[in-house]
Motif scaffolding. Structure first.
Motif, short mmCIF file in Angstrom:
data_model
loop_
_atom_site.label_atom_id
_atom_site.label_comp_id
_atom_site.label_asym_id
_atom_site.label_seq_id
_atom_site.Cartn_x
_atom_site.Cartn_y
_atom_site.Cartn_z
N GLN A 6 47.65 -71.17 -24.11
CA GLN A 6 47.36 -70.91 -22.70
C GLN A 6 45.92 -70.43 -22.59
OE1 GLN A 6 50.51 -68.07 -21.61
NE2 GLN A 6 51.70 -69.80 -20.78
N LYS A 7 45.13 -71.11 -21.76
CA LYS A 7 43.72 -70.72 -21.60
C LYS A 7 43.49 -70.17 -20.20
CE LYS A 7 39.36 -71.64 -20.15
NZ LYS A 7 38.77 -72.21 -18.93
N PHE A 8 42.81 -69.04 -20.11
CA PHE A 8 42.53 -68.42 -18.81
C PHE A 8 41.02 -68.38 -18.60
CE2 PHE A 8 46.62 -67.00 -20.27
CZ PHE A 8 47.41 -67.18 -19.15
N ARG A 151 28.26 -74.67 -22.02
CA ARG A 151 28.86 -74.06 -20.85
C ARG A 151 30.21 -74.70 -20.53
NH1 ARG A 151 26.11 -70.58 -17.63
NH2 ARG A 151 28.25 -69.88 -17.31
N GLY A 152 31.17 -73.87 -20.20
CA GLY A 152 32.51 -74.38 -19.89
C GLY A 152 33.34 -74.68 -21.12
N GLY A 153 32.83 -74.30 -22.31
CA GLY A 153 33.43 -74.74 -23.57
C GLY A 153 34.74 -74.07 -23.96
N SER A 154 35.20 -73.08 -23.20
CA SER A 154 36.47 -72.45 -23.58
C SER A 154 37.64 -73.43 -23.47
CB SER A 154 36.76 -71.23 -22.70
OG SER A 154 35.80 -70.25 -22.94
N ASP A 155 37.53 -74.38 -22.54
CA ASP A 155 38.59 -75.40 -22.43
C ASP A 155 38.68 -76.16 -23.75
OD1 ASP A 155 38.80 -74.79 -19.70
OD2 ASP A 155 37.33 -76.32 -19.13
N THR A 156 37.51 -76.46 -24.31
CA THR A 156 37.46 -77.21 -25.57
C THR A 156 38.06 -76.39 -26.70
OG1 THR A 156 35.62 -78.54 -24.83
CG2 THR A 156 35.82 -78.26 -27.20
N ALA A 209 32.63 -82.84 -12.22
CA ALA A 209 33.80 -82.02 -11.87
C ALA A 209 34.00 -80.97 -12.95
CB ALA A 209 35.05 -82.90 -11.76
N LYS A 210 33.53 -79.74 -12.71
CA LYS A 210 33.49 -78.79 -13.83
C LYS A 210 34.84 -78.15 -14.14
CE LYS A 210 32.34 -74.32 -11.98
NZ LYS A 210 31.67 -73.09 -12.26
N VAL A 211 35.89 -78.59 -13.46
CA VAL A 211 37.20 -77.99 -13.67
C VAL A 211 37.67 -78.10 -15.12
CG1 VAL A 211 38.38 -80.08 -12.85
CG2 VAL A 211 39.58 -77.90 -12.77
#
Ligand code: ADP
Ligand code: ASP
Ligand code: MG
Length: 579
Positions: A6-8, A151-156, A209-211
């Motif tokens: 689970q990623k927040f 940037r935004g790399g926590s999703d990865t 789309a940076k989502v």
């Protein structure tokens, strides 16, 4: 017992109250009998503040190594807080940094890719009944240097952990209800998608789309990770990202395994080019609406930069059988006297994953064709495919050249399903700069060299467009992220090229798997812009997207118009949590 990652995101952990809400969700998941690995981002806008601080003390380009050390602290704060909050509530937990979690990356600061994850520590902690809380966005190099993923790399980080741990699913919790037809901050009537294919999501993510971080989608696709994006503030199911082609990835080369997995050729198309058409709103709309009205399926479209000013070249491909019909229509429109037709072309393509994010791949393709003296007439790029229009007589040599360099045999191209919607979503990227390299000699390989110089610096390019040659030279225009602007300019100046820079542009794109089979989709987008008198300065398409470069000042209005033109507006406004 199942395993879930689970990623927040930053807004979901922006303050103590929200961290406690996140803990409740984690505990609920544990109470359902699941083992949980949690990945967290830095709190709220922490990463932005750290970047501002660095710039305040070190100017525009702080040392990348120290920058990574600094930025990695943001996620560390959140993991410690989440873990201690869980422990205080009686849930066994442990916080791990990227190093402790065994996330090994390439030695590239600020945009490192994950090579592999040594999961032994995480597994051992899970076996002791703990929730394992891992820092997103960071890893270490084999020699122990701290890196960040971009940037935004926590999703990865989250999807990579899910792949490495063979988790049953990966859930990305964020501040909107899931993947929407566009950014709800710009179009409040955006509607929620119940599902989207990984191919479409990859395009949308890389087009602005940076989502979701595009590389997270890439890993989900390669390793068939069941991925959902949901709201941190509700139990609604959110959006499923579908990866229909199954697992193909190599866990020992997680983000760095073989990228090109297909070479294809299409000999069924013909090319039409309209040279010197007036550069004003409505021209592309008129042309492509006329073709659509006669039932002509247009595949690739390219509209180049104005040269000399106030004129454009528009080139496109149609099925060969429709060439004469298309030519008649073009002549009847009287947009220009100079119309060139070529029925003897073919389109050679390479396909794989994340091609545009890795500029070395298209550069390799262009160089291989250049070295074999094959001229590239048009280029179309997407996240999963690079296509080049070449003379038909060069087809076999092109296939051999590409086969050698990518070590592959030609394969039939996958035909996308007809049931897919022709437009799934619309993306706007306001962080774009257009570069034009002027007066490039029109010889095979010269453009490839220029693009290679940028690829060597790791700068991704999009919308690569060459003008039709005039007096033995042509112009090459392309877009880059504005953050790469200075490095790109420096690099091109070193190659001795005259470069024109325009930072006042935005890229508006529509994405949908079904558009390859639907007629008049591009025309409808151009029409929506024409109706608002918005000028289209560049056009580039691939099978599943159409992108237009427009002025920044008209960007949001253009997005709203195009979103509405494809009837994507929902019935209610989308709730957004603010950080
Ligand atoms: P997080 O901090 O949770 O990772 P991000 O800010 O990175 O969240 O991504 C979520 C944001 O992405 C949303 O608040 C929204 O403004 C933006 N966004 C852009 N395009 C879309 C889209 N098509 N669907 C949903 N959100 C989008
Ligand atoms: N904190 C990092 C960023 O703001 C990573 C992330 O949130 O995904 O870019
Ligand atoms: Mg994010």
């Amino acid at each position: 017992m199942g395993l879930v990652v689970q990623k927040f995101g930053g807004t979901s952990v922006a303050d103590a109250e929200r961290i406690l809400q996140v803990c409740q969700r984690i505990e609920h998941t544990v109470s359902q009998g699941e083992r949980v690995v949690v990945v967290v981002s830095a709190m709220g806008k922490t990463t932005d503040s750290l970047i501002d601080l660095a710039r305040a003390v070190a100017g525009e380009c702080p040392n990348p190594r120290e920058m990574d050390l600094l930025l990695a602290t943001g996620e560390q704060v959140t993991t410690a807080l989440v873990s201690m909050a869980l422990q205080a509530r009686g849930q066994a937990a442990i916080a791990l940094t990227g190093r402790e979690a065994g996330i090994i990356t390439e030695p590239h600061h600020q945009r490192a890719r994950i090579v592999r994850i040594d999961i032994s520590r995480i597994k051992a902690e899970l076996e002791q009944g703990k929730v394992v809380v891992v820092t997103g966005f960071q890893g270490i190099t084999p020699s122990g240097e701290v890196t960040t993923l971009g940037r935004g790399g926590s999703d990865t980080s989250a999807v990579a952990l899910a792949a490495a741990l063979h988790a049953d699913r990966c859930e990305i919790y964020t501040d909107v209800p899931g993947i929407l037809t566009t950014d709800p901050r710009l179009v409040p009537q955006a509607s929620l998608l119940a599902e989207i294919t990984a191919a479409e999501m990859l395009e949308l993510a890389s087009l602005g789309a940076k989502v979701l971080h595009p590389r997270a989608v890439e890993i989900a696709r390669n390793f068939a990770v069941p991925l959902v994006v949901r709201s941190s503030w509700s139990d609604a199911p959110g959006t499923k990202i579908l990866s229909p082609n199954g697992a193909r990835g190599d866990l020992h080369a997680l983000e760095v395994s073989r990228l090109v997995d297909g070479i294809h050729i299409d000999r069924s198309q013909a090319k039409v080019a309209l040279l010197g058409v007036p550069d004003r709103p409505g021209i592309a709309a008129q042309l492509f609406s006329a073709l659509a009205a006669e039932g002509i399926l247009v595949d690739l479209i390219v509209q180049s930069i104005q040269h000399p000013r106030n004129y454009n070249d528009i080139a496109f491909t149609v099925p060969r059988a429709a060439l004469d019909h298309a030519l008649r229509l073009c002549r009847d429109l009287h947009q220009t006297e100079t119309i060139v037709a070529d029925g003897a072309i073919s389109i050679v393509s390479i396909s794989g994953v994340g091609i545009v994010g890795r500029p070395a791949i298209p550069a390799q393709m262009f160089s291989a064709l250049g070295q074999h003296d094959i001229n590239i007439e048009m280029i179309a790029t997407s996240e999963t495919k690079v296509s080049c229009v070449i003379a038909e007589q060069d087809s076999d040599r092109a296939l051999r050249a590409l086969g050698e360099i990518f070590q592959l045999e030609p394969t039939p191209a996958l035909i996308p399903s007809v049931e897919a919607p022709s437009v799934r979503g619309v993306a706007l990227d306001q962080n774009q700069t257009r570069l034009a390299v002027l007066n490039v000699p029109d010889r095979p390989g010269v453009a490839a060299q220029i693009l290679q110089s940028l690829a060597d610096k790791g700068i991704p390019l999009d919308m690569i467009i060459q003008s039709e040659p005039a007096q033995g030279v042509n112009n090459i225009a392309f877009t880059i992220k504005t953050t790469d602007r200075y490095e790109a300019e420096r690099t091109l100046q070193q190659t001795g090229q005259a470069v024109m820079v325009d930072t006042d542009v935005a890229k508006l794109s529509i994405v949908g798997l079904g558009m390859a089979q639907a007629k008049g989709i591009a025309a409808r987008m151009f029409q929506a812009l024409a109706e608002r008198d918005i000028n289209i300065e560049m056009i580039a398409t691939s099978e599943i997207k159409v992108s237009c470069i427009i002025r920044q000042s008209r960007a949001v209005e253009a997005l709203q118009a195009v979103h509405q033109a494809f009837a994507l507006n929902g019935s209610q406004e989308i709730p957004i949590e603010r950080s």
